[in-house]
Design a protein around this motif. Structure first.
Motif, short mmCIF file in Angstrom:
data_model
loop_
_atom_site.label_atom_id
_atom_site.label_comp_id
_atom_site.label_asym_id
_atom_site.label_seq_id
_atom_site.Cartn_x
_atom_site.Cartn_y
_atom_site.Cartn_z
N TYR A 1 0.83 -1.20 0.00
CA TYR A 1 0.00 0.00 0.00
C TYR A 1 0.87 1.25 0.00
CZ TYR A 1 -3.96 -2.95 1.25
OH TYR A 1 -4.93 -3.89 1.23
N VAL A 2 0.41 2.25 -0.73
CA VAL A 2 0.99 3.59 -0.67
C VAL A 2 -0.04 4.47 0.01
CG1 VAL A 2 1.79 5.58 -1.98
CG2 VAL A 2 2.36 3.28 -2.75
N ILE A 3 0.37 5.11 1.09
CA ILE A 3 -0.55 5.99 1.82
C ILE A 3 -0.39 7.40 1.29
CG2 ILE A 3 -1.19 6.86 4.09
CD1 ILE A 3 -0.02 4.23 5.22
N MET A 4 -1.52 7.99 0.92
CA MET A 4 -1.54 9.29 0.26
C MET A 4 -2.12 10.36 1.19
SD MET A 4 -0.54 8.24 -2.81
CE MET A 4 -0.97 9.50 -3.99
N ARG A 5 -1.54 11.54 1.13
CA ARG A 5 -2.08 12.70 1.84
C ARG A 5 -2.16 13.83 0.80
NH1 ARG A 5 1.27 13.92 6.49
NH2 ARG A 5 -0.11 12.57 7.67
N ARG A 6 -3.36 14.32 0.59
CA ARG A 6 -3.60 15.36 -0.42
C ARG A 6 -3.05 14.94 -1.79
NH1 ARG A 6 -1.69 18.67 4.06
NH2 ARG A 6 -3.52 19.42 5.17
N ASN A 7 -3.34 13.68 -2.13
CA ASN A 7 -2.95 13.08 -3.42
C ASN A 7 -1.45 13.01 -3.63
OD1 ASN A 7 -5.59 12.53 -4.28
ND2 ASN A 7 -5.84 14.66 -4.91
N LYS A 8 -0.68 13.01 -2.54
CA LYS A 8 0.78 12.84 -2.63
C LYS A 8 1.18 11.66 -1.74
CE LYS A 8 1.75 17.66 -3.53
NZ LYS A 8 2.41 18.86 -3.09
N PRO A 9 2.06 10.78 -2.24
CA PRO A 9 2.49 9.64 -1.43
C PRO A 9 3.32 10.11 -0.23
CG PRO A 9 3.72 9.73 -3.48
CD PRO A 9 2.69 10.80 -3.56
N VAL A 10 3.00 9.59 0.95
CA VAL A 10 3.74 9.97 2.16
C VAL A 10 4.36 8.76 2.86
CG1 VAL A 10 2.46 12.09 2.58
CG2 VAL A 10 1.63 9.95 3.57
N ALA A 11 3.87 7.56 2.58
CA ALA A 11 4.41 6.37 3.23
C ALA A 11 3.98 5.13 2.45
CB ALA A 11 3.91 6.28 4.66
N ALA A 12 4.60 4.02 2.79
CA ALA A 12 4.22 2.74 2.18
C ALA A 12 4.14 1.68 3.26
CB ALA A 12 5.24 2.33 1.13
N LEU A 13 3.22 0.76 3.09
CA LEU A 13 3.11 -0.40 3.97
C LEU A 13 3.38 -1.63 3.13
CD1 LEU A 13 -0.10 0.36 6.08
CD2 LEU A 13 2.26 0.26 6.88
N VAL A 14 4.39 -2.39 3.55
CA VAL A 14 4.76 -3.63 2.86
C VAL A 14 5.04 -4.69 3.92
CG1 VAL A 14 5.72 -2.41 0.85
CG2 VAL A 14 7.23 -3.05 2.76
N SER A 15 5.10 -5.94 3.50
CA SER A 15 5.41 -7.01 4.44
C SER A 15 6.87 -6.92 4.86
CB SER A 15 5.15 -8.36 3.78
OG SER A 15 6.10 -8.59 2.76
N VAL A 16 7.20 -7.58 5.95
CA VAL A 16 8.58 -7.62 6.42
C VAL A 16 9.46 -8.30 5.37
CG1 VAL A 16 10.10 -8.54 8.21
CG2 VAL A 16 7.90 -7.54 8.83
N ASP A 17 8.94 -9.31 4.70
CA ASP A 17 9.70 -9.98 3.64
C ASP A 17 10.03 -9.01 2.51
OD1 ASP A 17 9.64 -12.39 5.02
OD2 ASP A 17 7.88 -13.13 3.92
N ASP A 18 9.05 -8.22 2.09
CA ASP A 18 9.29 -7.24 1.04
C ASP A 18 10.29 -6.18 1.49
OD1 ASP A 18 7.55 -8.53 -0.65
OD2 ASP A 18 5.91 -7.11 -0.39
N LEU A 19 10.21 -5.78 2.74
CA LEU A 19 11.16 -4.82 3.28
C LEU A 19 12.57 -5.38 3.24
CD1 LEU A 19 11.83 -2.14 4.67
CD2 LEU A 19 11.31 -3.26 6.85
N GLY A 20 12.72 -6.66 3.57
CA GLY A 20 14.03 -7.31 3.49
C GLY A 20 14.60 -7.27 2.09
#
Length: 80
Positions: A27-46
């Motif tokens: 997931y990409v978390i958007m604020r005012r239609n701009k990306p501010v953060a991402a949520l990924v699994s720990v495996d993807d982060l690795g």
């Protein structure tokens, strides 16, 4: 990646975390239609962190005097 608002992420955080952890969704978390953060699994982060480490090592090649010699020596050690 799925784009969601901060409000939606806040309201559905538990479900989104489960989908990241067990469903491999990103997931990409958007604020005012701009990306501010991402949520990924720990495996993807690795995977991302490994890629960053490799990129860092690649930037050293040719700049670190004797680097190639160290790599060759290490490869020989591994082969033995």
């Amino acid at each position: 990646m799925i784009k969601i608002s901060v409000t939606e992420a806040r309201a559905n955080l538990s479900a989104i975390l489960s989908k990241c952890a067990y469903g491999n969704e990103q997931y990409v978390i958007m604020r005012r239609n701009k990306p501010v953060a991402a949520l990924v699994s720990v495996d993807d982060l690795g995977i991302v962190e490994q890629h960053e480490e490799r990129k860092g090592l690649a930037s050293v090649v040719g700049k670190w005097e004797g680097f190639e010699e160290i790599v060759v020596r290490r490869c020989r050690d591994i082969a033995e």
